[in-house]
Design a protein around this motif. Structure first.
Motif, PDB file in Angstrom:
ATOM      1  N   LEU A 176       5.073  -1.253  -2.325  1.00 36.53           N
ATOM      2  CA  LEU A 176       4.804  -2.265  -2.877  1.00 36.53           C
ATOM      3  C   LEU A 176       6.059  -3.126  -1.723  1.00 36.53           C
ATOM      4  CD1 LEU A 176       3.088  -2.933  -6.185  1.00 36.53           C
ATOM      5  CD2 LEU A 176       2.352  -2.609  -2.934  1.00 36.53           C
ATOM      6  N   GLY A 177       7.325  -2.056  -1.014  1.00 39.74           N
ATOM      7  CA  GLY A 177       8.247  -3.222  -0.780  1.00 39.74           C
ATOM      8  C   GLY A 177       9.575  -2.979  -1.062  1.00 39.74           C
ATOM      9  N   ALA A 178       9.903  -2.294  -2.691  1.00 36.89           N
ATOM     10  CA  ALA A 178      11.118  -2.275  -3.172  1.00 36.89           C
ATOM     11  C   ALA A 178      12.289  -1.353  -2.612  1.00 36.89           C
ATOM     12  CB  ALA A 178      11.195  -2.449  -4.358  1.00 36.89           C
ATOM     13  N   ASP A 179      13.097  -2.212  -2.315  1.00 36.89           N
ATOM     14  CA  ASP A 179      14.732  -1.356  -1.729  1.00 36.89           C
ATOM     15  C   ASP A 179      15.506  -0.137  -2.948  1.00 36.89           C
ATOM     16  OD1 ASP A 179      14.688  -1.205   1.539  1.00 36.89           O
ATOM     17  OD2 ASP A 179      15.063  -3.518   0.269  1.00 36.89           O
ATOM     18  N   TRP A 180      15.082  -0.967  -4.340  1.00 37.88           N
ATOM     19  CA  TRP A 180      15.734   0.353  -5.640  1.00 37.88           C
ATOM     20  C   TRP A 180      14.865  -0.827  -6.756  1.00 37.88           C
ATOM     21  CZ3 TRP A 180      18.359  -4.692  -3.662  1.00 37.88           C
ATOM     22  CH2 TRP A 180      19.077  -5.271  -4.791  1.00 37.88           C
ATOM     23  N   GLU A 211      10.752   6.044   2.265  1.00 37.65           N
ATOM     24  CA  GLU A 211       9.712   5.858   3.298  1.00 37.65           C
ATOM     25  C   GLU A 211       8.167   5.822   2.250  1.00 37.65           C
ATOM     26  OE1 GLU A 211      10.425   9.916   4.798  1.00 37.65           O
ATOM     27  OE2 GLU A 211      12.833   9.011   4.334  1.00 37.65           O
ATOM     28  N   PHE A 212       7.922   5.985   1.589  1.00 38.53           N
ATOM     29  CA  PHE A 212       7.185   4.881   0.209  1.00 38.53           C
ATOM     30  C   PHE A 212       6.061   4.008   1.111  1.00 38.53           C
ATOM     31  CE2 PHE A 212       8.115   8.293  -2.382  1.00 38.53           C
ATOM     32  CZ  PHE A 212       7.019   9.332  -2.695  1.00 38.53           C
ATOM     33  N   LYS A 213       4.628   3.852   1.342  1.00 37.93           N
ATOM     34  CA  LYS A 213       4.273   3.343   2.363  1.00 37.93           C
ATOM     35  C   LYS A 213       3.153   2.898   1.068  1.00 37.93           C
ATOM     36  CE  LYS A 213       7.142   1.816   5.898  1.00 37.93           C
ATOM     37  NZ  LYS A 213       8.130   2.773   4.831  1.00 37.93           N
ATOM     38  N   PRO A 214       2.320   1.570   1.688  1.00 40.43           N
ATOM     39  CA  PRO A 214       1.265   1.210   0.607  1.00 40.43           C
ATOM     40  C   PRO A 214      -0.311   2.871   0.505  1.00 40.43           C
ATOM     41  CG  PRO A 214       2.149  -0.869   1.613  1.00 40.43           C
ATOM     42  CD  PRO A 214       2.868   0.510   2.251  1.00 40.43           C
ATOM     43  N   GLU A 215       0.112   2.665   1.630  1.00 41.31           N
ATOM     44  CA  GLU A 215      -1.047   4.069   1.250  1.00 41.31           C
ATOM     45  C   GLU A 215      -1.361   4.927   1.022  1.00 41.31           C
ATOM     46  OE1 GLU A 215       1.082   3.361   5.538  1.00 41.31           O
ATOM     47  OE2 GLU A 215       0.181   2.388   3.824  1.00 41.31           O
ATOM     48  N   HIS A 216       0.098   5.726   0.378  1.00 37.87           N
ATOM     49  CA  HIS A 216       0.754   6.474   0.180  1.00 37.87           C
ATOM     50  C   HIS A 216       0.459   6.301  -1.955  1.00 37.87           C
ATOM     51  CE1 HIS A 216       3.897   7.891   2.552  1.00 37.87           C
ATOM     52  NE2 HIS A 216       3.418   8.422   2.497  1.00 37.87           N
ATOM     53  N   ILE A 217      -0.465   5.237  -2.221  1.00 39.93           N
ATOM     54  CA  ILE A 217      -0.444   4.909  -3.010  1.00 39.93           C
ATOM     55  C   ILE A 217      -2.380   4.331  -4.285  1.00 39.93           C
ATOM     56  CG2 ILE A 217      -0.054   4.112  -6.059  1.00 39.93           C
ATOM     57  CD1 ILE A 217       2.381   5.364  -4.732  1.00 39.93           C
ATOM     58  N   GLN A 266       2.564  -8.097  -7.973  1.00 38.92           N
ATOM     59  CA  GLN A 266       2.011  -9.486  -7.180  1.00 38.92           C
ATOM     60  C   GLN A 266       2.879 -10.190  -6.912  1.00 38.92           C
ATOM     61  OE1 GLN A 266       0.371  -8.285 -10.073  1.00 38.92           O
ATOM     62  NE2 GLN A 266      -0.743  -7.211  -8.886  1.00 38.92           N
ATOM     63  N   GLY A 267       4.151  -9.944  -7.646  1.00 31.68           N
ATOM     64  CA  GLY A 267       5.515 -11.314  -6.970  1.00 31.68           C
ATOM     65  C   GLY A 267       6.336 -10.371  -6.376  1.00 31.68           C
ATOM     66  N   LEU A 268       6.462  -8.989  -5.922  1.00 34.45           N
ATOM     67  CA  LEU A 268       6.970  -8.133  -5.063  1.00 34.45           C
ATOM     68  C   LEU A 268       6.307  -8.179  -3.835  1.00 34.45           C
ATOM     69  CD1 LEU A 268       9.083  -5.832  -4.210  1.00 34.45           C
ATOM     70  CD2 LEU A 268       8.013  -4.302  -5.636  1.00 34.45           C
ATOM     71  N   TYR A 269       5.436  -7.791  -3.650  1.00 34.00           N
ATOM     72  CA  TYR A 269       3.768  -8.184  -2.419  1.00 34.00           C
ATOM     73  C   TYR A 269       4.421  -8.948  -1.684  1.00 34.00           C
ATOM     74  CZ  TYR A 269      -0.038  -8.818  -0.333  1.00 34.00           C
ATOM     75  OH  TYR A 269      -1.154  -9.625   0.658  1.00 34.00           O
ATOM     76  N   VAL A 304     -12.374   4.031  -4.529  1.00 36.57           N
ATOM     77  CA  VAL A 304     -10.532   4.324  -4.671  1.00 36.57           C
ATOM     78  C   VAL A 304     -10.478   3.346  -3.755  1.00 36.57           C
ATOM     79  CG1 VAL A 304      -8.979   5.809  -4.163  1.00 36.57           C
ATOM     80  CG2 VAL A 304     -10.957   6.574  -6.024  1.00 36.57           C
ATOM     81  N   ILE A 305      -9.520   2.373  -3.251  1.00 38.86           N
ATOM     82  CA  ILE A 305      -8.615   2.143  -2.650  1.00 38.86           C
ATOM     83  C   ILE A 305      -7.239   2.537  -2.987  1.00 38.86           C
ATOM     84  CG2 ILE A 305     -10.665   0.382  -2.237  1.00 38.86           C
ATOM     85  CD1 ILE A 305      -8.343  -2.252  -4.131  1.00 38.86           C
ATOM     86  N   THR A 306      -6.365   2.163  -1.179  1.00 41.16           N
ATOM     87  CA  THR A 306      -5.724   2.504  -1.415  1.00 41.16           C
ATOM     88  C   THR A 306      -4.115   1.294  -1.656  1.00 41.16           C
ATOM     89  OG1 THR A 306      -4.729   2.134   0.619  1.00 41.16           O
ATOM     90  CG2 THR A 306      -5.895   3.813  -0.503  1.00 41.16           C
ATOM     91  N   PHE A 307      -3.593   1.274  -2.138  1.00 42.74           N
ATOM     92  CA  PHE A 307      -2.087  -0.293  -1.435  1.00 42.74           C
ATOM     93  C   PHE A 307      -3.082  -1.055  -0.811  1.00 42.74           C
ATOM     94  CE2 PHE A 307       0.605   0.279  -5.843  1.00 42.74           C
ATOM     95  CZ  PHE A 307      -0.627  -0.042  -7.301  1.00 42.74           C
ATOM     96  N   ALA A 308      -2.367  -0.397   0.263  1.00 46.19           N
ATOM     97  CA  ALA A 308      -2.969  -0.685   1.763  1.00 46.19           C
ATOM     98  C   ALA A 308      -3.747  -1.419   1.585  1.00 46.19           C
ATOM     99  CB  ALA A 308      -2.893   0.462   2.679  1.00 46.19           C
ATOM    100  N   ASP A 309      -4.937  -1.590   0.890  1.00 47.01           N
ATOM    101  CA  ASP A 309      -6.495  -1.915   0.918  1.00 47.01           C
ATOM    102  C   ASP A 309      -6.164  -3.457   0.065  1.00 47.01           C
ATOM    103  OD1 ASP A 309      -7.533  -0.600   3.093  1.00 47.01           O
ATOM    104  OD2 ASP A 309      -7.752   1.335   1.354  1.00 47.01           O
ATOM    105  N   LEU A 310      -5.187  -2.905  -1.477  1.00 42.68           N
ATOM    106  CA  LEU A 310      -5.058  -3.602  -2.143  1.00 42.68           C
ATOM    107  C   LEU A 310      -4.341  -4.919  -1.989  1.00 42.68           C
ATOM    108  CD1 LEU A 310      -6.214  -3.845  -5.178  1.00 42.68           C
ATOM    109  CD2 LEU A 310      -4.341  -2.682  -6.242  1.00 42.68           C
ATOM    110  N   TYR A 311      -3.625  -4.437  -1.360  1.00 44.60           N
ATOM    111  CA  TYR A 311      -2.033  -5.108  -1.209  1.00 44.60           C
ATOM    112  C   TYR A 311      -1.755  -5.441   0.647  1.00 44.60           C
ATOM    113  CZ  TYR A 311      -1.283  -4.890  -5.952  1.00 44.60           C
ATOM    114  OH  TYR A 311      -0.772  -3.961  -7.031  1.00 44.60           O
TER     115      TYR A 311
END
Length: 540
Positions: A408-412, A485-491, A370-373, A500-507
C-alpha cells in the motif's frame, strides 16, 4: 414481607447461615476454650458476619445490599474474567487486540522456538475479508540482505540507513526502565531503530546505544522551556547526540488522535521529571495541540528548523489521518514553501496506547491501511512521493503484515506491541493500572525486576531477525528482490464467496502530479479544494 422474615429470603440465606454458624461455634468455643478447631471457624464466621453486616448497610453497591456476602463472588469472577477467557475459552484466532495465534508467533520467534504450524491453515479462506499474497511461479533465491532503506532527501546532510522493521513509539513512563533498556539493547544488537515516543530521550534509551528516532510531541518533553514551550537550545543539545539518527514531530497518535494526555503528579518520579523536563509534584500535561506552530506553512518551517537544529538529520512527522483536507493542506504548504519532510509515519487508529477513553480507542481516526493509502497517493498527486519516505504503524506483527503495508506504499514498518510481546507482555491489558504482571508497562520497581534485561535483549533481537527472515522468504516467493517492490496487485482480498479483488482495485492510485494538475476524481477533488496552506481549517 415483614422485616422479621427478611433473613429467610433466598438472597439473604448465606448471611443468615453465616450468623447462625458463628453463634454456634462461638457458644461451643466458650464451652471448650482450648479447642483450636472451634476457634478457627468462629474467627472466620465472625469475619464473614462483619462483612455481611457492612454489605447490608453500605450505600454504594445495590447488589451487596440485596445479596450480602454472596455478591462478593460476582466481583471476584468479574475480576478474573479476562484471565478465564484468555486461558480457557479464547480460541486461537479470537483474542483482541491480538489473537493467541499472533501472540504465540512473537513469543516463539523471540525465544527462537519452533514457529511453524502443522496440518494446514485454520483460517476459513472462503470467508469475506480473507487476504493473501500472490506468489511467483518462478520465485527468487532467498536473499541474505537485511533489507534497509535510505531516509533523507536533498536537504538532509546526514541521511539514515534504516531497517524496514523498527520499534514504534513507546515512551519511558508508559514503559518501565527495564523494558526501555531491553528494547534499545535489542535494537543495538540487530541494527534497527528505536522510537522514543513523546516521553523524551531518557537515560535508559542512551544506555543500550541503539539507533534512536527522537519523537517530539506537543509537550516537547526533553526540549521544553519551563512554561512548556519548545526550546531550540535543549532540542539541539539532545539531537546532537550521535545515537539520535532521526527527529520526528508527533502530530497525533493512532489510538487517541486529537486527545492530549496527563501523567498524574504522583507518577512523575524524579527520573521522569529529569527526562521530560517537568517539575515533580505537578501533573505532566501533554496538550492536544502544538504551540510551536498553528498553520501548515508554519509546520513546514518548524520541521525545517528541527532538521537544522539536529545538524541535518532526517526530520519528519507522524500522524493518524483524520480530516483529509488537513493533510492536503500540509501538501499545499510543501508546494508553497518548497520545504519537504524527509519522512512521514502513518499511524493507524488500531494502534496501541497505555490509556485512552473508549470512544477515542474505538471510534476516532482512520485505520492504518486507509491512512497509508491516502498519504501515499496524496504525495504522488503533488509529485513529491519520490522524495519522502513513508513508515507505517498499526498492529504490525508478522512478515505478512509488513508485506501488506508495503504493497500500500510503506517504505518501512514500525511495531510497538509486537516488541512488547518480545520482552514479555502477555496482553493482560493492565497498562493503565501500574500493575503490569511482567514488568513491561509499570513504574513499580518491585514489578520491573521481573523483566531481566539481558534475556529480553536477546528476545528483541531474535524477534526482529526471525521476522526479517520470514520477510525475505515471502519476498523471494513473490519473485522479488526487495520488499519495497511489493505493489497493490500482489495482495488479494475476498469480498464474497465468489468474488476476489486485488488491492489495486480496492485502493486505486492517483497519477503523478494529478492533484496539482487538477484531478477530475471527486473523491480527491473535493478535499483538495477544501485545503489551504495557511490554515488547517477547511475552505467553506
Amino acid at each position: 414481607m415483614t422485616p422479621s422474615l427478611l433473613p429467610f429470603r433466598g438472597r439473604f440465606v448465606a448471611f443468615t447461615i453465616t450468623v447462625l454458624m458463628t453463634l454456634a461455634f462461638g457458644i461451643a468455643w466458650a464451652a471448650d476454650g482450648s479447642s483450636l478447631w472451634l476457634a478457627i471457624p468462629f474467627g472466620i464466621g465472625l469475619f464473614l458476619t462483619c462483612v455481611g453486616i457492612h454489605d447490608f448497610f453500605q450505600a454504594k453497591h445495590s447488589v451487596l445490599r440485596n445479596y450480602p456476602i454472596m455478591a462478593h463472588f460476582r466481583f471476584i469472577f468479574e475480576a478474573i474474567r479476562p484471565e478465564l477467557r484468555q486461558y480457557f475459552f479464547e480460541g486461537d484466532k479470537d483474542g483482541m487486540p491480538f489473537s493467541r495465534d499472533r501472540r504465540a508467533v512473537v513469543y516463539q520467534r523471540a525465544k527462537m522456538a519452533l514457529d511453524v504450524r502443522p496440518f494446514g491453515t485454520t483460517y476459513n479462506v472462503y470467508a469475506d475479508g480473507f487476504e493473501w499474497m500472490a506468489h511467483s511461479i518462478s520465485p527468487r533465491p532467498v536473499g541474505k540482505e537485511t533489507f534497509r532503506i535510505m531516509i533523507g532527501d536533498v536537504d538532509c546532510t546526514k541521511p539514515y540507513s534504516a531497517s524496514v522493521f523498527n520499534i514504534s513509539a513507546m515512551s519511558f513512563g508508559a514503559l518501565s526502565a527495564n523494558a526501555i533498556r531491553a528494547l534499545n539493547g535489542g535494537a543495538k544488537r540487530g541494527g534497527f531503530a528505536h522510537d522514543t515516543g513523546e516521553g523524551g530521550y531518557s537515560p535508559y534509551h542512551r544506555e543500550g546505544g541503539g539507533d534512536i528516532i527522537w519523537e517530539i510531541g506537543s509537550g516537547y518533553f526533553g526540549a521544553r522551556n519551563p512554561d512548556g514551550t519548545f526550546s531550540p537550545e535543549k532540542f539541539a543539545a539532545g539531537a546532537a547526540n550521535e545515537q539520535v539518527k532521526m527527529v520526528e514531530l508527533k502530530l497525533s497518535q493512532g489510538a487517541k488522535p486529537g486527545h492530549g494526555g496527563v501523567l498524574p503528579a504522583p507518577k512523575v518520579s524524579h527520573e521522569i521529571s529529569l527526562t521530560r523536563g517537568v517539575p515533580m509534584g505537578e501533573d505532566c500535561i501533554s496538550p492536544s495541540r502544538h504551540s510551536a506552530f498553528s498553520t501548515p506553512v508554519e509546520m513546514m518551517q518548524f520541521i525545517a528548523e528541527m532538521r537544522r537544529l539536529s545538524g541535518g538529520k532526517p526530520a519528519g512527522f507522524k500522524l493518524c489521518i483524520g480530516h483529509e483536507w488537513e493533510f492536503l493542506a500540509i501538501c499545499k504548504a510543501m508546494l508553497e514553501t518548497g520545504i519537504y519532510p524527509d519522512f512521514i509515519v502513518v499511524d493507524g487508529k488500531e494502534g496501541g496506547t497505555g490509556a485512552a477513553p473508549m470512544e477515542f480507542v474505538d471510534h476516532v481516526g482512520k485505520p492504518m491501511r486507509q491512512g497509508l493509502y491516502f498519504v501515499h497517493n496524496a504525495l504522488i498527486g503533488i509529485g513529491a512521493r519520490h522524495r519522502i519516505k513513508l513508515g507505517a504503524a498499526g498492529k504490525i506483527i508478522t512478515a505478512f503484515d509488513i508485506v501488506r503495508s508495503m504493497a500500500l506504499g510503506a517504505d518501512w514498518c514500525n511495531s510497538a506491541r509486537g516488541f512488547m510481546f518480545a520482552v514479555g507482555c502477555i496482553q493482560s491489558q493492565s497498562c493503565h493500572t501500574d500493575r503490569c504482571p511482567t514488568g513491561v508497562a509499570t513504574q513499580d520497581p518491585t514489578r520491573q525486576r521481573a523483566l531481566v534485561v539481558p534475556d529480553k535483549v536477546e528476545r528483541v533481537f531474535n524477534f526482529h531477525r526471525a521476522t526479517l527472515l520470514e520477510l525475505a522468504e515471502l519476498t523471494a516467493a513473490a519473485g522479488l528482490d526487495h520488499p519495497t517492490e511489493f505493489k497493490p496487485e500482489h495482495i488479494s482480498r475476498r469480498i464474497s464467496p465468489s468474488e476476489v479483488i486485488t488491492f489495486a482495485d480496492l485502493y486505486p492510485s492517483l497519477a503523478e502530479g494529478e492533484l496539482v494538475a487538477g484531478s477530475g476524481n471527486p473523491r480527491w477533488r473535493r478535499p483538495w479544494d477544501m485545503a489551504q496552506a495557511h490554515s488547517f481549517r477547511a475552505v467553506s
